[in-house]
Design a protein around this motif. Structure first.
Motif, PDB file in Angstrom:
ATOM      1  N   THR A   1       0.786  -1.256  -0.149  1.00 20.25           N
ATOM      2  CA  THR A   1      -0.128  -0.634   0.172  1.00 20.25           C
ATOM      3  C   THR A   1       1.153   1.147  -0.438  1.00 20.25           C
ATOM      4  OG1 THR A   1      -0.149  -0.086   2.386  1.00 20.25           O
ATOM      5  CG2 THR A   1      -1.543  -1.657   1.078  1.00 20.25           C
ATOM      6  N   ALA A   2       0.316   2.463   0.043  1.00 21.90           N
ATOM      7  CA  ALA A   2       1.189   3.372  -0.032  1.00 21.90           C
ATOM      8  C   ALA A   2       2.170   4.182   1.039  1.00 21.90           C
ATOM      9  CB  ALA A   2       0.407   4.740  -0.599  1.00 21.90           C
ATOM     10  N   LYS A   3       1.525   3.058   2.235  1.00 26.90           N
ATOM     11  CA  LYS A   3       2.442   3.073   3.652  1.00 26.90           C
ATOM     12  C   LYS A   3       2.843   2.363   3.829  1.00 26.90           C
ATOM     13  CE  LYS A   3      -1.140   6.309   6.086  1.00 26.90           C
ATOM     14  NZ  LYS A   3      -1.430   6.677   7.327  1.00 26.90           N
ATOM     15  N   GLY A   4       2.897   1.062   2.923  1.00 26.52           N
ATOM     16  CA  GLY A   4       4.567   0.190   2.795  1.00 26.52           C
ATOM     17  C   GLY A   4       3.708  -0.440   3.308  1.00 26.52           C
ATOM     18  N   ALA A   5       2.409  -1.315   3.559  1.00 26.72           N
ATOM     19  CA  ALA A   5       1.878  -2.438   4.763  1.00 26.72           C
ATOM     20  C   ALA A   5       1.722  -3.536   3.554  1.00 26.72           C
ATOM     21  CB  ALA A   5       0.488  -1.951   5.795  1.00 26.72           C
ATOM     22  N   GLU A   6       2.453  -4.438   3.991  1.00 27.96           N
ATOM     23  CA  GLU A   6       1.709  -5.564   2.475  1.00 27.96           C
ATOM     24  C   GLU A   6       0.110  -5.707   3.087  1.00 27.96           C
ATOM     25  OE1 GLU A   6       3.762  -8.667   3.013  1.00 27.96           O
ATOM     26  OE2 GLU A   6       5.601  -7.991   3.045  1.00 27.96           O
ATOM     27  N   VAL A   7       0.027  -6.608   1.206  1.00 25.04           N
ATOM     28  CA  VAL A   7      -1.369  -6.963   1.422  1.00 25.04           C
ATOM     29  C   VAL A   7      -1.638  -7.944   0.833  1.00 25.04           C
ATOM     30  CG1 VAL A   7      -3.734  -6.022  -0.122  1.00 25.04           C
ATOM     31  CG2 VAL A   7      -2.225  -4.400   1.316  1.00 25.04           C
ATOM     32  N   GLY A   8      -2.866  -8.499   0.845  1.00 25.30           N
ATOM     33  CA  GLY A   8      -1.989 -10.167   0.728  1.00 25.30           C
ATOM     34  C   GLY A   8      -1.613 -11.273   1.146  1.00 25.30           C
ATOM     35  N   GLY A   9      -2.658 -12.491   1.262  1.00 26.11           N
ATOM     36  CA  GLY A   9      -2.339 -13.535   2.393  1.00 26.11           C
ATOM     37  C   GLY A   9      -1.935 -13.588   3.321  1.00 26.11           C
ATOM     38  N   GLY A  10      -0.997 -13.451   4.817  1.00 26.26           N
ATOM     39  CA  GLY A  10      -0.948 -12.536   6.071  1.00 26.26           C
ATOM     40  C   GLY A  10      -1.445 -11.692   6.541  1.00 26.26           C
ATOM     41  N   GLY A  11      -0.943 -10.665   4.975  1.00 27.21           N
ATOM     42  CA  GLY A  11      -0.270  -9.300   4.791  1.00 27.21           C
ATOM     43  C   GLY A  11      -1.707  -8.815   5.738  1.00 27.21           C
ATOM     44  N   ILE A  12      -2.481  -9.358   5.105  1.00 35.60           N
ATOM     45  CA  ILE A  12      -4.542  -8.309   5.731  1.00 35.60           C
ATOM     46  C   ILE A  12      -4.419  -8.278   6.619  1.00 35.60           C
ATOM     47  CG2 ILE A  12      -7.002  -8.658   4.811  1.00 35.60           C
ATOM     48  CD1 ILE A  12      -6.443  -9.396   2.116  1.00 35.60           C
ATOM     49  N   LEU A  13      -4.588  -9.473   7.637  1.00 38.84           N
ATOM     50  CA  LEU A  13      -4.339 -10.028   8.643  1.00 38.84           C
ATOM     51  C   LEU A  13      -3.519  -8.849   9.926  1.00 38.84           C
ATOM     52  CD1 LEU A  13      -6.513 -11.703  10.469  1.00 38.84           C
ATOM     53  CD2 LEU A  13      -4.610 -13.053  10.527  1.00 38.84           C
ATOM     54  N   HIS A  14      -2.079  -8.953   9.492  1.00 37.39           N
ATOM     55  CA  HIS A  14      -1.305  -8.453   9.682  1.00 37.39           C
ATOM     56  C   HIS A  14      -1.351  -6.607   9.707  1.00 37.39           C
ATOM     57  CE1 HIS A  14       2.333  -6.111  11.230  1.00 37.39           C
ATOM     58  NE2 HIS A  14       2.935  -5.804  10.348  1.00 37.39           N
ATOM     59  N   TRP A  15      -1.851  -6.340   8.339  1.00 39.09           N
ATOM     60  CA  TRP A  15      -2.770  -4.977   8.090  1.00 39.09           C
ATOM     61  C   TRP A  15      -3.668  -4.281   9.170  1.00 39.09           C
ATOM     62  CZ3 TRP A  15      -7.295  -3.520   5.092  1.00 39.09           C
ATOM     63  CH2 TRP A  15      -6.904  -1.803   4.602  1.00 39.09           C
ATOM     64  N   LEU A  16      -4.700  -5.628   9.558  1.00 35.43           N
ATOM     65  CA  LEU A  16      -5.759  -5.180  10.620  1.00 35.43           C
ATOM     66  C   LEU A  16      -5.520  -4.812  11.457  1.00 35.43           C
ATOM     67  CD1 LEU A  16      -8.745  -6.769   8.641  1.00 35.43           C
ATOM     68  CD2 LEU A  16      -8.835  -4.853   9.275  1.00 35.43           C
ATOM     69  N   LEU A  17      -4.420  -6.071  12.297  1.00 30.99           N
ATOM     70  CA  LEU A  17      -4.589  -5.611  13.336  1.00 30.99           C
ATOM     71  C   LEU A  17      -3.421  -4.920  14.205  1.00 30.99           C
ATOM     72  CD1 LEU A  17      -4.777 -10.307  13.537  1.00 30.99           C
ATOM     73  CD2 LEU A  17      -6.025  -8.268  13.944  1.00 30.99           C
ATOM     74  N   GLN A  18      -2.514  -4.831  12.696  1.00 31.47           N
ATOM     75  CA  GLN A  18      -1.663  -3.525  13.926  1.00 31.47           C
ATOM     76  C   GLN A  18      -2.448  -3.218  14.880  1.00 31.47           C
ATOM     77  OE1 GLN A  18      -0.899  -0.882  10.235  1.00 31.47           O
ATOM     78  NE2 GLN A  18       0.833  -2.130   9.795  1.00 31.47           N
ATOM     79  N   ASP A  19      -1.208  -2.372  15.295  1.00 34.23           N
ATOM     80  CA  ASP A  19      -1.400  -1.808  16.559  1.00 34.23           C
ATOM     81  C   ASP A  19      -1.643  -0.724  16.670  1.00 34.23           C
ATOM     82  OD1 ASP A  19      -2.635  -2.142  19.178  1.00 34.23           O
ATOM     83  OD2 ASP A  19      -0.380  -2.599  20.526  1.00 34.23           O
ATOM     84  N   THR A  20      -1.672  -0.047  15.792  1.00 37.96           N
ATOM     85  CA  THR A  20      -1.681   1.837  16.212  1.00 37.96           C
ATOM     86  C   THR A  20      -3.017   2.367  15.324  1.00 37.96           C
ATOM     87  OG1 THR A  20      -1.829   1.112  13.521  1.00 37.96           O
ATOM     88  CG2 THR A  20       0.654   1.168  14.386  1.00 37.96           C
ATOM     89  N   MET A  21      -2.772   3.561  15.522  1.00 43.37           N
ATOM     90  CA  MET A  21      -4.223   4.381  15.465  1.00 43.37           C
ATOM     91  C   MET A  21      -5.081   4.190  13.871  1.00 43.37           C
ATOM     92  SD  MET A  21      -5.134   5.446  18.277  1.00 43.37           S
ATOM     93  CE  MET A  21      -6.421   7.203  17.078  1.00 43.37           C
ATOM     94  N   ASP A  22      -3.973   3.827  13.292  1.00 45.98           N
ATOM     95  CA  ASP A  22      -4.547   3.766  11.638  1.00 45.98           C
ATOM     96  C   ASP A  22      -5.020   1.678  12.112  1.00 45.98           C
ATOM     97  OD1 ASP A  22      -4.343   5.462  10.715  1.00 45.98           O
ATOM     98  OD2 ASP A  22      -2.201   5.095   9.567  1.00 45.98           O
TER      99      ASP A  22
END
Lengths: 476, 316
Positions: free
Chosen positions: B3-24
């Motif tokens: 993504t624009a912010k550099g988070a990986e998307v796809g496979g386990g990446g989506i889960l990680h992207w969702l569960l990030q312990d940040t405000m976003d």
């Protein structure tokens, strides 16, 4: 010493096997009622579920595994009930047995919803049943339930439009119930003579009234004036019933495989004249404003002495009693003679759905309904007549003994004594046809159009409607 | 993929992207939870409302009677509709009915609400609120049947009492001149409760200070009604008008039960011809074409009302 030989179990099995093989080889449709639990859905109109419950009870007593479920559809008239059945089917609901009067018989047959019964009747091992049934039912009723050579409903009831009289109103105004040969002019004299108006010119009691619908209505005047809405032809076919069950019956001579109503003739001079007569009576105040409906409102007016004459059939005999009229306070006569005395009738019965989930049980129910047991138990005919039985033996004077009318022989006599009597026009497109008919009628009866203009418009609309239909009738 | 912010998307990446312990990540989880809550409603609308509308659009291009396969006829149903006199009359009747019924419901509802608003006795206010709202709870079919007797020309009680006052018998249901008025009266009587309660609520919400200020400025009586009360009630009036028009354009049960569209076609409405085409004459394609036109008419009315409301609706 007896020569009787007891049949052994082995002999019985052999005979059963031989009989079954014979039936199969001869191609007869053997109807076997299943032993598993079966529910048949029977569509009825209005309160018929109570009225027909005794018939269902007979069915269940004979076949304890069968459950009868009522699908009750109400409507102000037959075409409305037909519309609801169509909507029900469109919504994916299934029924095994449906009810239709003449108004919708060809509609369901033409759409392939109703199954032809020819093979079921001719292939029924119990031919005595059908010989007895047809010998008891006037052939005109059977013909009215046929479409393109096939029978679609065994007639259960019928009603011809006869003229009912409030005898108290007649007597108050110095009239007697007219004889069977009375004429249109006699009718007009009685209608005018029994109409009462107040000082302001408002009618307080009407000589004659009717409701705007296909059956009854002013249709009887169209018939006796020598007209019709459509040309009336007979489809070929139906010999299996006429030769097989009515052989030697003069009333069956010349009958075919059902009626075909092909060409609209709604603005013929005879029809215009018939409508003009009714418009004239309305403008004179002899007839009240004409409304849509099945005649329930008129029943109230009639029973309270506010109305002298109205078209109705045998169905009124029991209903007037329920409205509080005593035997002798009303009577009935044939429709008056004009250019002829051709009456109109409608007949009703149940049809078997082509998509029936339990066709054998459904057919068994239909048979029970038109059997002697069915007629003896159905609340349509017991304890009083609320629709005229199609079987002659249940339409005799004794059936009307408790309610009247005195001239109850007129009901079946309409079929027996007036061979030209035929059903109301009801082609497979009868629903939109009825809308056009009632709309045109009220255009004239409200004064919005002259009878000629209203009927010219009706003719045009019927021509357009007929032209839009697929070919429902054969070429012959 | 990133993504624009550099988070990986796809496979386990989506889960990680969702569960990030940040405000976003928290915002994303909240957003998804919101969409999940909305999903049943959106599915319901799509399946039971939008879906049939789209199917109806499609069906209008076919000739179909259920029992046989549909024939594609392009715009033939619309061409027939344009030349069908019954359609023109019924849409005309619907338009007349809509104007008369909505105007009656809004104006009389407003008058009744203002009258009851002035009543200070709580018991009487409850009584009138209940009395005016009660007809709305009754079955339209039952109302039409009873009204059919009341409006009967020769034997109805209404003409009887009018007769005592010297009024000639009025053919309420059987004259082309009267029948629409009769149906408007019946419809207004039944539906008044809705606009009445709506306006009563609106009147209760008008600030006392504003009315007192108007008094001080010399605005009283009709002037205060026209310049203060009605502008402050304009959101309720708009709502009543929009819902009233949508309901009135779809009028069916009252004329269907009481007059069957007669005499002639004088009380035949758009929904009635739709019903007749689809369910009585089993012409589902033609019925759908009528439904599409009716839908466009209602849409046009609503858009026009909303557009015009910008000029006269005042939101506090």
């Amino acid at each position: 010493m007896s020569n009787e030989k007891k049949m052994s179990r082995r002999d019985l099995l052999k005979l059963a096997a031989a009989g079954s093989t014979g039936l199969v080889m001869s191609g007869l449709p053997v109807r076997v009622i299943a032993q598993d639990s079966v529910t048949i859905k029977v569509q009825t109109a209005g309160l018929d579920d109570n009225t027909l419950q005794p018939v269902a009870d007979i069915m269940v007593a004979r076949h304890p595994n069968v459950n009868v479920e009522w699908v009750v559809l109400t409507g102000i008239d037959h075409e409305e009930v037909a519309a609801k059945i169509l909507a029900l089917v469109a919504a994916g609901e299934s029924i095994d047995v449906g009810y239709a009067a003449t108004e919708a018989c060809q509609l369901f047959a033409g759409q392939g919803l109703a199954a032809p019964l020819d093979d079921l009747v001719t292939g029924d091992p119990d031919q005595d049943f059908w010989t007895d049934f047809f010998s008891d039912v006037h052939p005109s009723l059977v013909e009215a339930m046929m479409y393109e050579g096939s029978l679609y409903e065994p007639p259960r009831d019928f009603n011809a439009a006869n003229m009912y009289f409030n005898t108290n109103v007649l007597a108050e105004n110095g009239f007697d119930v007219p004889g069977p040969e009375w004429t249109k002019d006699d009718f007009v004299e009685i209608a005018r003579g029994t109409t009462k108006k107040d000082d302001a010119g408002n009618t307080e009691a009407f000589g004659y009234a009717w409701t705007n619908r296909l059956w009854g209505s002013w249709m009887p005047w169209i018939f006796v004036a020598g007209g019709n809405l459509y040309t009336e032809e007979r489809a070929p076919g139906g010999d299996w019933v006429w030769d097989g069950y009515y052989d030697g019956d003069a009333a069956a001579d010349g009958r075919g495989g059902g009626f075909r109503w092909r060409e609209p003739i709604a603005n013929s001079p005879e029809v215009v004249e018939a409508l003009q007569l009714n418009v004239d009576l309305w403008q004179e105040g002899v007839t009240p404003d004409i409304e849509m409906g099945s005649g329930q409102t008129l029943t109230g007016f009639y029973s309270t002495g506010l109305l002298c004459m109205t078209p109705a059939g045998g169905f009124w005999a029991g209903r007037l009693g329920n409205e509080g009229m005593e035997k002798g306070e009303f009577d009935v006569q044939y429709w008056p003679n004009w250019r002829n005395q051709k009456h109109q009738f409608g007949t009703g019965g149940h049809w078997l759905a082509t998509v029936a989930a339990a066709p054998d049980e459904a057919w068994e129910f239909m048979k029970i309904e038109v059997s002697h047991e069915g007629f003896q138990s159905s609340q349509f005919f017991n304890p009083v007549i609320i629709t005229t039985p199609s079987r002659r033996s249940y339409s005799q004077a004794n059936a009307f003994e408790s309610t009247g009318p005195a001239n109850s022989d007129v009901f079946y006599g309409t079929l027996d004594d007036h061979p030209s009597t035929s059903p109301i026009p009801a082609p497979p497109w009868s629903n939109p046809m009825t809308t056009i008919f009632t709309t045109g009628t009220s255009n004239a009866m409200s004064g919005a159009m002259s009878p000629k203009d209203a009927l010219d418009q009706m003719q045009q609309e019927l021509e357009d409607l007929t032209a839009r239909q697929p070919q429902y009738y054969g070429d012959d | 993929m990133t993504t624009a912010k550099g988070a990986e998307v796809g496979g386990g990446g989506i889960l990680h992207w969702l569960l990030q312990d940040t405000m976003d990540g928290m915002r994303r989880r909240r957003a998804i939870l919101g969409y999940l809550f909305l999903l049943p409603t959106l599915l319901g609308i799509f399946i039971f409302t939008a879906g049939p509308v789209f199917v109806s659009f499609g069906l209008s291009l076919f000739r179909w009677n259920i029992f046989k396969p549909p024939d594609y006829v392009e715009l033939a149903n619309y061409q027939r509709l344009m030349g069908d006199v019954r359609i023109a009359i019924s849409f005309g009747n619907t338009l007349k009915f809509t104007v008369l019924a909505v105007a009656t419901q809004v104006s009389i509802g407003l008058l009744l609400a203002m009258g009851v608003h002035r009543i200070t006795q709580t018991a009487m206010r409850y009584y009138f609120r209940t009395a005016f709202f009660l007809p709305l709870l009754m079955s339209g079919a039952a109302v039409a049947v009873v009204m059919g007797y009341i409006f009967h020309k020769e034997f109805g009680p209404l003409n009887y009492y009018l007769g005592l006052m010297g009024v000639q018998q009025i053919p309420w249901k059987t004259s082309a001149d009267w029948v629409l008025i009769t149906i408007v009266i019946m419809s207004a009587w039944r539906n008044l409760g809705f606009t009445f309660v709506l306006f009563l609520g609106g009147l209760s919400n008008i600030s006392r200070e504003v009315l007192d200020a108007a008094d001080v400025d010399g605005a009283q009586g009709f002037r205060r009604l026209w310049s203060v009360t009605i502008p402050l009630l304009s959101p309720q009036i708009l709502f009543a008008a929009v819902t009233g028009v949508i309901g009135a354009v779809q009028v069916f049960e009252e004329p269907f039960i009481m007059t069957r569209g007669g005499p002639g076609n004088a009380s035949r409405t758009a929904v009635m011809v739709l019903y007749e085409a689809a369910f009585k004459n089993i012409e589902y394609g033609y019925g759908s074409a009528i439904a599409v036109v009716l839908f466009l008419v209602i849409l046009a009315f609503t858009v026009a009302q909303m557009w015009m409301s910008r000029r006269w609706v005042f939101y506090q």
